[in-house]
Design a protein around this motif. Structure first.
Motif, PDB file in Angstrom:
ATOM      1  N   SER A  23       0.826  -1.204   0.000  1.00 31.05           N
ATOM      2  CA  SER A  23       0.000   0.000   0.000  1.00 31.05           C
ATOM      3  C   SER A  23       0.864   1.259   0.000  1.00 31.05           C
ATOM      4  CB  SER A  23      -0.916  -0.013   1.217  1.00 31.05           C
ATOM      5  OG  SER A  23      -1.594   1.203   1.373  1.00 31.05           O
ATOM      6  N   PHE A  24       1.876   1.268   0.871  1.00 27.35           N
ATOM      7  CA  PHE A  24       2.758   2.443   0.990  1.00 27.35           C
ATOM      8  C   PHE A  24       3.531   2.674  -0.300  1.00 27.35           C
ATOM      9  CE2 PHE A  24       6.615   4.697   2.042  1.00 27.35           C
ATOM     10  CZ  PHE A  24       6.234   5.624   2.999  1.00 27.35           C
ATOM     11  N   ALA A  25       4.083   1.614  -0.883  1.00 30.93           N
ATOM     12  CA  ALA A  25       4.894   1.732  -2.091  1.00 30.93           C
ATOM     13  C   ALA A  25       4.097   2.309  -3.262  1.00 30.93           C
ATOM     14  CB  ALA A  25       5.477   0.373  -2.467  1.00 30.93           C
ATOM     15  N   LYS A  26       2.827   1.957  -3.342  1.00 31.58           N
ATOM     16  CA  LYS A  26       1.976   2.497  -4.414  1.00 31.58           C
ATOM     17  C   LYS A  26       1.745   3.993  -4.238  1.00 31.58           C
ATOM     18  CE  LYS A  26      -0.523  -1.857  -5.180  1.00 31.58           C
ATOM     19  NZ  LYS A  26      -1.814  -2.584  -4.945  1.00 31.58           N
ATOM     20  N   ASP A  27       1.565   4.425  -2.998  1.00 34.48           N
ATOM     21  CA  ASP A  27       1.266   5.832  -2.720  1.00 34.48           C
ATOM     22  C   ASP A  27       2.514   6.710  -2.657  1.00 34.48           C
ATOM     23  OD1 ASP A  27      -1.398   5.195  -2.620  1.00 34.48           O
ATOM     24  OD2 ASP A  27      -1.469   5.040  -0.431  1.00 34.48           O
ATOM     25  N   HIS A  28       3.684   6.095  -2.455  1.00 30.30           N
ATOM     26  CA  HIS A  28       4.945   6.855  -2.350  1.00 30.30           C
ATOM     27  C   HIS A  28       5.998   6.270  -3.303  1.00 30.30           C
ATOM     28  CE1 HIS A  28       3.601   9.073   1.235  1.00 30.30           C
ATOM     29  NE2 HIS A  28       3.119   7.922   1.671  1.00 30.30           N
ATOM     30  N   PRO A  29       5.809   6.429  -4.603  1.00 35.09           N
ATOM     31  CA  PRO A  29       6.768   5.850  -5.554  1.00 35.09           C
ATOM     32  C   PRO A  29       8.161   6.462  -5.472  1.00 35.09           C
ATOM     33  CG  PRO A  29       5.207   7.318  -6.657  1.00 35.09           C
ATOM     34  CD  PRO A  29       4.698   7.133  -5.266  1.00 35.09           C
ATOM     35  N   ASP A  30       8.272   7.623  -4.796  1.00 35.94           N
ATOM     36  CA  ASP A  30       9.558   8.301  -4.651  1.00 35.94           C
ATOM     37  C   ASP A  30      10.363   7.775  -3.475  1.00 35.94           C
ATOM     38  OD1 ASP A  30       7.492   9.352  -3.046  1.00 35.94           O
ATOM     39  OD2 ASP A  30       8.672  11.149  -2.625  1.00 35.94           O
ATOM     40  N   VAL A  31       9.783   6.894  -2.666  1.00 34.75           N
ATOM     41  CA  VAL A  31      10.468   6.367  -1.485  1.00 34.75           C
ATOM     42  C   VAL A  31      10.888   4.921  -1.730  1.00 34.75           C
ATOM     43  CG1 VAL A  31      10.269   5.857   0.985  1.00 34.75           C
ATOM     44  CG2 VAL A  31       9.093   7.844   0.025  1.00 34.75           C
ATOM     45  N   ASN A  49       9.197  -1.709  -8.024  1.00 37.62           N
ATOM     46  CA  ASN A  49      10.491  -1.111  -8.369  1.00 37.62           C
ATOM     47  C   ASN A  49      11.127  -0.365  -7.201  1.00 37.62           C
ATOM     48  OD1 ASN A  49      10.363  -2.015 -11.043  1.00 37.62           O
ATOM     49  ND2 ASN A  49       9.171  -0.217 -11.682  1.00 37.62           N
ATOM     50  N   ASN A  50      10.302   0.105  -6.270  1.00 36.82           N
ATOM     51  CA  ASN A  50      10.834   0.880  -5.147  1.00 36.82           C
ATOM     52  C   ASN A  50      10.912   0.084  -3.848  1.00 36.82           C
ATOM     53  OD1 ASN A  50       8.006   0.861  -5.126  1.00 36.82           O
ATOM     54  ND2 ASN A  50       7.861   2.795  -4.007  1.00 36.82           N
ATOM     55  N   ILE A  51      10.930  -1.252  -3.967  1.00 37.73           N
ATOM     56  CA  ILE A  51      11.123  -2.111  -2.793  1.00 37.73           C
ATOM     57  C   ILE A  51      12.305  -3.041  -3.017  1.00 37.73           C
ATOM     58  CG2 ILE A  51      10.138  -3.939  -1.345  1.00 37.73           C
ATOM     59  CD1 ILE A  51       7.413  -2.809  -1.758  1.00 37.73           C
ATOM     60  N   GLU A  52      13.228  -3.028  -2.051  1.00 43.12           N
ATOM     61  CA  GLU A  52      14.368  -3.940  -2.067  1.00 43.12           C
ATOM     62  C   GLU A  52      14.201  -4.938  -0.917  1.00 43.12           C
ATOM     63  OE1 GLU A  52      17.949  -1.674  -1.726  1.00 43.12           O
ATOM     64  OE2 GLU A  52      17.371  -0.256  -3.300  1.00 43.12           O
TER      65      GLU A  52
END
Length: 324
Positions: A23-31, A49-52
């Motif tokens: 949920s967070f990754a979808k709303d904060h693609p810059d993080v 793409n924004n999760i490691e």
């Protein structure tokens, strides 16, 4: 911005963290989220793409000794904290054991220069809906008057930057409202707080007034703060049992319960920990957020949002400036 997320240490395990991260990754693609845990339990995060994902084979359990964290270098909690130590992330979020998490932060994360003791801060819901910051709520068994003054500065910066209060009022938790009340440490703390022109100190506050909302920041030693916090939690749970029992005691009361259900739910919602975000470990060089051990996905997402806001508002550096 990069945030380290401990996916394994809470009561409900990794599924709730995975849901919150999605949920967070979808709303904060810059993080960028750097999620630590057993990789086979985190496969649903691989397509972001924004999760490691950082594989961590050990888990710090709620029953583990706080000092045992120093031996668990391969745990999800320690790996998340080590990224903060190495300046690889701007903040860390975990819903693991408070004792282990705080001990780990003390061992592996740098403290702000000039801070004698780090502390744990919680935002208490209040009857007027404003809420108030209480610190310390259990990181230290004892504190000096100077440490309470430092807590006041950190709490004041948080209230300004995160809660949008231009000139936060500060009180000292004590056994009476009068200036002379308390032991030598509390009297010394009163004098330090009163004499600090950078603080809007307005006097003592008694335990019975904690939820009135007539101040923005309350400072106390960790022993007293922890007892106060847990006493409030226990009282709230007890009252809920009493109310439920009364509402279900007869046919007439059950009809009444139906009539007041919506209003009661709305009022009690203000006291729901899921919306608060979590407790903050203050005095560290990074934003360190402790979510409730029993957090569901909603509560953990709120804790992530708190860490995000802390970093976005550069609160840690502003605390450093306030303590200079």
């Amino acid at each position: 911005m990069k945030l380290a997320i401990d996916a394994m240490s809470g009561d409900l395990g990794s599924p709730i963290v995975v849901e919150a991260c999605q949920s967070f990754a979808k709303d904060h693609p810059d993080v960028t989220l750097r999620v630590t845990g057993k990789k086979e339990e985190l496969t649903e995060l691989e397509n972001f793409n924004n999760i490691e994902i950082i594989d961590a084979r050990e888990v710090v359990k709620m029953t583990d000794s706080p000092l045992g964290v120093r031996r668990q270098k391969e745990s999800s909690m320690v790996k998340a904290l080590m990224m903060a130590r190495k300046d690889e992330v701007d903040g860390v979020v975990s819903c693991g054991s408070t004792g282990a998490y705080f001990t780990g932060a003390m061992l592996f994360v740098k403290r702000l220069e000039g801070v004698e003791r780090s502390c744990l801060m919680a935002v208490l819901p209040t009857f007027n809906g404003k809420g108030t910051c209480l610190l310390d709520v259990g990181a230290n068994a004892e504190n000096t008057a100077e440490q309470l003054r430092q807590f006041a500065h950190m709490g004041s910066v948080y209230a300004k930057e995160i809660r949008g209060i231009s000139n936060p009022t500060i009180r000292l938790l004590n056994i009476g409202a009068e200036e002379h009340k308390g032991n030598d440490m509390h009297q010394e703390a009163y004098a330090l707080l009163k004499g600090d022109e950078a603080l809007n100190f307005v006097g003592n506050i008694e335990g019975r007034d904690l939820l009135e909302g007539n101040c923005d920041v309350i400072v106390t030693d960790g022993f007293s703060g922890n007892i106060a916090l847990k006493s409030l939690e226990g009282t709230a749970l007890g009252l809920m049992k009493v109310i439920k029992k009364a509402l279900l005691s007869s046919t007439k009361s059950k009809i009444g319960a139906l009539l007041i259900k919506d209003g009661l739910k709305k009022e009690l919602g203000a006291f729901d920990y899921k919306s608060v975000g979590g407790a903050l470990m203050m005095g560290f060089s990074k934003a360190i957020v402790k979510a409730h051990g029993g957090s569901d996905a909603t509560a953990f997402r709120s804790a992530m949002e708190l860490a995000y806001t802390m970093v976005d508002h550069d609160v840690v550096n502003k605390m450093k400036e306030g303590l200079a």
